[in-house]
Design a protein around this motif. Sequence first.
Motif, PDB file in Angstrom:
ATOM      1  N   THR A   3      11.907  71.912  36.944  1.00 32.86           N
ATOM      2  CA  THR A   3      12.251  70.968  38.003  1.00 32.86           C
ATOM      3  C   THR A   3      11.751  71.457  39.355  1.00 32.86           C
ATOM      4  OG1 THR A   3      14.222  70.282  36.778  1.00 32.86           O
ATOM      5  CG2 THR A   3      14.148  69.741  39.128  1.00 32.86           C
ATOM      6  N   LEU A   6       8.130  70.445  40.318  1.00 32.70           N
ATOM      7  CA  LEU A   6       7.715  69.048  40.439  1.00 32.70           C
ATOM      8  C   LEU A   6       6.954  68.782  41.735  1.00 32.70           C
ATOM      9  CD1 LEU A   6      10.778  67.070  39.026  1.00 32.70           C
ATOM     10  CD2 LEU A   6       8.582  67.541  37.926  1.00 32.70           C
ATOM     11  N   CYS A  29      12.047  64.096  29.550  1.00 28.23           N
ATOM     12  CA  CYS A  29      13.134  64.098  30.528  1.00 28.23           C
ATOM     13  C   CYS A  29      12.968  62.926  31.480  1.00 28.23           C
ATOM     14  CB  CYS A  29      13.154  65.422  31.296  1.00 28.23           C
ATOM     15  SG  CYS A  29      14.473  65.507  32.524  1.00 28.23           S
ATOM     16  N   CYS A  32      13.580  63.661  35.396  1.00 30.58           N
ATOM     17  CA  CYS A  32      12.469  64.381  36.009  1.00 30.58           C
ATOM     18  C   CYS A  32      11.224  63.499  36.118  1.00 30.58           C
ATOM     19  CB  CYS A  32      12.137  65.639  35.203  1.00 30.58           C
ATOM     20  SG  CYS A  32      13.319  66.989  35.464  1.00 30.58           S
ATOM     21  N   GLU A  35      11.713  61.308  39.106  1.00 33.92           N
ATOM     22  CA  GLU A  35      11.525  62.079  40.326  1.00 33.92           C
ATOM     23  C   GLU A  35      10.039  62.406  40.551  1.00 33.92           C
ATOM     24  OE1 GLU A  35      12.471  64.213  43.805  1.00 33.92           O
ATOM     25  OE2 GLU A  35      13.528  62.698  42.628  1.00 33.92           O
TER      26      GLU A  35
END
Length: 376
Positions: A3, A6, A29, A32, A35
């Motif tokens: 994460t 990212l 995911c 994620c 995002e």
Amino acid sequence: MLTSLLGAWALAACSPAETAAVEAHLTDCAPCAEEALRLRDAVGLLHAEDSLDLDPMLRSRVLEGCLDRRPARIPTPAWAAPYDAETARLDALLRDMAEAEWRAPVRLRWFDGERQAARETTVAGVLGHLLAVDGLVATGIGLPDPMPSGALPTGPGAGPQTRTEVYWALDDAGQRAQAARERWREQSHALIRDVSFLAAEDAGSGGERPAAPDRRVDYGGFTLPLRDAFLDRAFECWLHAGDVAQAVDYPYEPPGPAHLNQLVDLAARQLPGAIAARRRSGLAPPVRGLAAAGAPGRTLHLEVEGSGGGDWYIPLDSPGTRASPERTVAHIALDDLEFCQLAAGHVPPLDAAAGQDGDPQAIQDVLYATASLSRL
């Protein structure tokens, strides 16, 4: 851990191993992945996707600065400068093209007099087309014809479409991909070099023979002065470079204002002849009024807006009559790039005018005549 990567991933700042790990994680995911999309969209707002090409006029400005300090012994004629610039820009686009990109499909479009037409080829095929048609100018100034001896049909001179079709039929795709750029580049360099020497020789001949701009190039069915033939080739080189750039998803800028104005002027000057040709072929209604050669006749005011634009007055009755602002019966206003796209046959004639006023038949005649300037 993933994460936290990212942000770096969205900026394309991860190592190959980290990139692979993040993208594998994103497939499993959902939070994620959501995002990551937001971050990637945010990165896209940080900078515009501008062309990596230099300013189209940078080369001209550098040369102008150099020539101010040390004038060229044999200068390039001003009317050949757009061809010089556009071939250099296209060559720069092609320089780092991958082998697969040479086979990218390209759709060539034009207006056949009544409707839009199209032909599918590849990036390499576009270069073959430019090579074959530029060969008309090459032979006009004494350079070798790129077409094989005996390949063209006998009789009247073969025009651009015939030469292109013959070239494509003779040259297999593999050979085109390997040799198209080199052959086209050598020919374009030779054209600029030889026409510069030709213009210089004519300038020193004391008027004993026609100046280079007044020499004519046979296009098979019609001729153009050498000056206009070079502008015609610059126009087509720019438009087909745009076709190539679109095929490989690369941004491509229009010519600089001074060169663009020369290309717009070429198309505008050809309109009286194009209107007359449409009438002779039955694609336009007969002339409404008669005027003696050289006398003022019905006129259309063509206003081309933008840095490459200007104002042109088009005689409507015949190419021999004189355009007269006092006898203007219609007015058309277009953007410079839209006018060029119309002249290339890329825009339906009746969809092109940004503004129009006056005689609707005169407006339609000029719009269709502009599109009819195009060809394969």
